[in-house]
Design an enzyme around this catalytic site. Structure first.
Site, mmCIF file in Angstrom:
data_model
loop_
_atom_site.group_PDB
_atom_site.id
_atom_site.type_symbol
_atom_site.label_atom_id
_atom_site.label_comp_id
_atom_site.label_asym_id
_atom_site.label_seq_id
_atom_site.Cartn_x
_atom_site.Cartn_y
_atom_site.Cartn_z
ATOM 1 N N GLU A 206 0.792 -1.225 0.000
ATOM 2 C CA GLU A 206 0.000 0.000 0.000
ATOM 3 C C GLU A 206 0.828 1.280 0.000
ATOM 4 O OE1 GLU A 206 -2.950 -0.077 3.087
ATOM 5 O OE2 GLU A 206 -3.906 -1.868 2.311
ATOM 6 N N GLU B 121 -5.283 -8.694 1.016
ATOM 7 C CA GLU B 121 -5.946 -8.289 2.267
ATOM 8 C C GLU B 121 -7.383 -7.926 1.980
ATOM 9 O OE1 GLU B 121 -4.318 -4.980 4.495
ATOM 10 O OE2 GLU B 121 -2.276 -5.709 4.218
HETATM 11 C C1 FCB Z 1 -4.316 -2.036 5.581
HETATM 12 C C2 FCB Z 1 -2.920 -2.364 6.057
HETATM 13 C C3 FCB Z 1 -2.887 -3.404 7.144
HETATM 14 C C4 FCB Z 1 -4.028 -3.265 8.114
HETATM 15 C C5 FCB Z 1 -5.334 -3.144 7.386
HETATM 16 C C6 FCB Z 1 -6.519 -3.045 8.304
HETATM 17 O O1 FCB Z 1 -4.330 -0.737 5.078
HETATM 18 O O2 FCB Z 1 -2.138 -2.828 4.985
HETATM 19 O O3 FCB Z 1 -1.626 -3.330 7.760
HETATM 20 O O4 FCB Z 1 -3.789 -2.233 8.975
HETATM 21 O O5 FCB Z 1 -5.300 -2.030 6.553
#
Ligand code: FCB
Length: 465
Positions: free
Chosen positions: A177, A363
């Site tokens: 990110e 994620e």
């Molecule tokens: C993302 C991050 C991760 C976590 C999630 C909830 O932005 O990559 O580390 O904090 O959010």
């Protein structure tokens, strides 16, 4: 403790996933490891930032976190209990290179060697994120991501980790990110290093992308046999109405959140409207000849983190440049809505508009104020619904022809949720921070039964037979 049991089956999917589909769980170093001053680890910008008064809710820090640095073996056993076939974690740069450059701290590198071996012994495929936001403080002291040299330091670091673990790691991610590193860290100032300056943020963005490209080139030059990718957090953006000013606002939001990252990495150029948008902020003089070629170095797969879907309207306070996000009808504790269709939309978008690379959801997840009930259970029914609906949405995209090859819920266990501290829980395992006990939530039970249903570990046992 009661073993993980399949509850009543809640989703009966007839979909078959391609062989070797990665069903995993994700974490990041600073959020779980603790042991911030052990075995020669140097401080990172998150150590500094989390200790700054007012930076993190209730003054929480990652000093101890989930104490995973000491508990990694039993944590890996929990991954087996959960039934994943893969695990995404990150390496802390300042464990390997305490000052970001210079002499290698072998003890730090050895920790990740043991972790990787421990995963392989358990038939779990390691996916390594090289940078999940924890820049060595020593590099911040000389300008951090605003300094172009940091990209070269990252490439050196990537090479060091690769030379140590490369024979055993099949999946690499350079950055997690870069949007958050650049804009949440350097424009909003809610994350480390806590800077609030737009020109610095865009400069940092470019140097982050450059670091990614140089990291990819280093791994290639070192003969990487694993697959190399990057993870972007992408949002699904639409206009709140057909009014031209709302459509234009949505386009700007999409530039800011998505295209500033997708276009350079996958098309080798900044979007055509970027210069006009940043006119008066920066003239992009930080872009040198050849940078975009480096940034768009070919990848093997592409990681997508999905959390947010937005309807954008013009911001009356800044109609020419700004946007406003329509507030969600039913916000979660993070202030965003649960919209699984957004995941399908962004997978389609990346596949339809940008690349034929295999995609992995690296994620997705939901924060809740979870608690342990008197029966010692954690009933996170909303999270079960979240995972089920997001797996469904991703599967629909896959069935439409998107080359989806993996899915990693965030997160394996509750952890240090950055500026929210420990209050926002994202895990499938509840962490009792007073005792470091891990308790499987209902979502862990649900995911375990889902993983059995799809035969997540079968290809591995077939390989062994
Ligand atoms: C993302 C991050 C991760 C976590 C999630 C909830 O932005 O990559 O580390 O904090 O959010």
């Amino acid at each position: 403790r009661r073993p993980l049991n399949p509850r009543k089956k809640t989703m009966n999917s007839e979909n078959t996933y391609p062989p070797g589909f990665l069903w995993g769980a994700a974490t990041a170093a600073y959020q779980i490891e603790g042991a911030v001053a052990e075995d020669g680890r140097g401080p990172s910008i998150w150590d500094t930032f989390s200790h700054r008064a007012g930076a993190v809710l209730r003054g929480d820090t990652g000093d101890t976190a989930c104490d995973h640095y000491h508990r990694w073996e039993s944590d890996l056993d929990l991954l087996v209990e959960l039934g994943v076939n893969s695990y995404r974690f990150s390496v802390a740069w300042s464990r390997v290179l305490p000052t970001g450059a210079g002499p290698v701290n072998q003890a730090g590198l050895d920790f990740y060697g043991r972790l990787v071996d421990g995963l392989l012994e358990r038939d779990i495929v390691p996916m390594v994120t090289l940078y999940h936001w924890d820049l060595p403080q020593a590099l911040q002291d000389v300008g951090g991501w605003a300094n172009r040299d940091t990209a070269d330091r990252f490439a050196d670091y990537a090479g060091i980790v690769h030379r140590s673990l490369g024979d055993r790691v099949p999946y690499w991610l350079t950055l997690n990110e870069p949007y958050c590193s650049a804009f949440v860290g350097h424009l909003e100032g809610r994350h480390a290093p806590g800077i609030r300056d737009e020109a610095t943020a865009v400069t940092a963005l470019h140097h982050l992308l450059l670091a990614h490209g140089k990291g990819v080139q280093t791994l290639r030059a070192d003969g990487v046999t694993g697959q190399v990718g990057i993870t972007l957090n992408l949002t699904s953006v639409r206009a709140g109405s057909e009014a031209p000013e709302d459509v234009a606002a949505a386009r700007r939001l999409d530039l800011y959140e998505n295209r500033m990252f997708l276009d350079p990495i996958l098309r080798g150029e900044y979007p055509a409207d970027a210069r006009a948008f940043y006119d008066g902020v920066t003239g992009f003089e930080f872009v040198h000849d050849g940078d975009l070629e480096t940034i768009s170095a070919p990848l093997d797969y592409f990681g997508v983190n999905y959390y947010e879907r937005h309807a954008a309207v013009a911001d009356p306070r800044d109609p020419a440049r700004g946007w406003a996000k329509v507030p969600p009808a039913e916000p979660t504790i993070s202030g965003i809505s649960v919209e699984p269709v957004g995941l399908k939309e962004i997978l389609h978008r990346v596949a339809d508009e940008y690349t034929t690379l295999p995609l992995i959801v690296t994620e997705t997840g939901q924060a809740l104020f979870d608690y342990v009930d008197p029966e010692r259970e954690v009933n996170d029914a909303e999270r079960v619904h979240f995972y089920r609906s997001h797996i469904e949405a991703a599967t629909e995209a896959m069935n439409d022809g998107v080359d989806l090859v993996g899915f990693f819920p965030w997160s394996f266990m509750d952890n240090f949720e950055w500026a929210w501290g420990y209050g926002h829980r994202f895990g499938m395992y509840f962490v009792d921070y007073a005792t470091q006990e891990r308790i499987p939530k209902q979502s862990a039970h649900w995911y375990a039964s889902w993983l059995r249903e799809v035969g997540a570990r079968e290809p591995l046992s077939a390989l062994r037979a």
